[in-house]
Write a protein that holds these residues in place. Structure first.
Motif, mmCIF file in Angstrom:
data_model
loop_
_atom_site.group_PDB
_atom_site.id
_atom_site.type_symbol
_atom_site.label_atom_id
_atom_site.label_comp_id
_atom_site.label_asym_id
_atom_site.label_seq_id
_atom_site.Cartn_x
_atom_site.Cartn_y
_atom_site.Cartn_z
ATOM 1 N N GLN A 1 -6.735 5.568 -7.837
ATOM 2 C CA GLN A 1 -5.404 5.165 -8.279
ATOM 3 C C GLN A 1 -4.525 4.730 -7.113
ATOM 4 N N VAL A 2 -4.453 5.535 -6.072
ATOM 5 C CA VAL A 2 -3.504 5.281 -4.986
ATOM 6 C C VAL A 2 -4.053 4.275 -3.982
ATOM 7 N N SER B 1 2.790 17.294 -7.575
ATOM 8 C CA SER B 1 1.560 17.825 -6.983
ATOM 9 C C SER B 1 0.670 16.706 -6.441
ATOM 10 N N GLY B 2 1.028 15.473 -6.730
ATOM 11 C CA GLY B 2 0.184 14.340 -6.366
ATOM 12 C C GLY B 2 -0.036 14.185 -4.877
ATOM 13 N N SER C 1 0.818 -1.203 0.000
ATOM 14 C CA SER C 1 0.000 0.000 0.000
ATOM 15 C C SER C 1 0.859 1.262 0.000
ATOM 16 N N PRO C 2 0.631 2.165 -0.954
ATOM 17 C CA PRO C 2 1.332 3.451 -0.919
ATOM 18 C C PRO C 2 0.992 4.252 0.337
ATOM 19 N N ALA D 1 -1.341 2.319 -6.954
ATOM 20 C CA ALA D 1 -0.381 3.033 -7.795
ATOM 21 C C ALA D 1 0.404 3.984 -6.913
ATOM 22 N N GLY D 2 1.669 4.151 -7.219
ATOM 23 C CA GLY D 2 2.471 5.138 -6.513
ATOM 24 C C GLY D 2 2.031 6.539 -6.894
ATOM 25 N N ILE D 3 2.477 7.511 -6.133
ATOM 26 C CA ILE D 3 2.047 8.886 -6.389
ATOM 27 C C ILE D 3 2.547 9.373 -7.750
#
Length: 183
Positions: free
Chosen positions: A117-118, A138-139, A28-29, A123-125
């Motif tokens: 997404q995250v 900016s993510g 998990s990111p 997904a990574g930032i």
């Protein structure tokens, strides 16, 4: 008290009729962001933001919304099944799907995509920034705003709710009704 993976899975299993989805916390990111510290020494995301994101991810997994990477043998040559996937879905999966869509709707379409997404697709930032065509670096700020909105939806952060009215006071705070004058 920081909740371990085992206690969270046990609690979630007791709270729901279906077994909690199993996943590796290291994937998990959000776990990565919670473990890292900013320049001020605080975690990059708060505990409320982390819990809100993990709750969204759990509902996403329970709702069976993830893409399949293998053949679904349940539908191949279904003898008594009519092939209606929605009819075969469990009540828990349907409830999770409703919770997931309610959470996504509450944060709005602008912030929902980075949460999906995250939190849900892991997904990574940087990858989420590319997919969503966000400006570089900016993510994390956009994700923070989205997680704040999600935490508010789940009632994990922000306003203190009393009878449906949101107030920003500390627990036990009672404003004076006579303007501070003695009765």
């Amino acid at each position: 008290m920081r909740e371990t993976r085992e206690t969270r899975e046990t609690r979630e299993t007791r709270e729901t009729s279906a077994a909690a989805p199993l996943f590796n916390d290291a994937e998990s990111p959000l776990t990565w962001l919670r473990a890292r510290r900013g320049k001020d020494g605080k975690p990059l995301i708060s505990e409320a933001q982390f819990l809100a994101g993990e709750r969204l991810r759990a509902d996403f997994e329970r709702a069976l919304l993830a893409r399949r990477t293998t053949l679904n043998w349940d539908l191949a040559g279904a003898g008594s099944r009519c092939g209606n996937v929605a009819a075969d879905m469990s009540d828990e999966a349907m409830a999770a799907r409703r919770r997931y869509h309610a959470a996504i709707d509450s944060v709005g379409p602008e912030l929902a995509s980075i949460l999906a997404q995250v939190c849900c697709l892991s997904a990574g930032i940087e990858q989420a920034e590319r997919v969503l065509r966000l400006p570089a670096r900016s993510g994390r700020a956009v994700l923070g705003l989205a997680l704040n909105a999600l935490a508010r939806h789940y009632g994990l952060a922000g306003a203190v709710r009393r009878d449906g009215i949101a107030g920003w006071g500390l627990d036990g705070y009672k404003p004076s009704l006579n303007g501070g004058r003695q009765p």
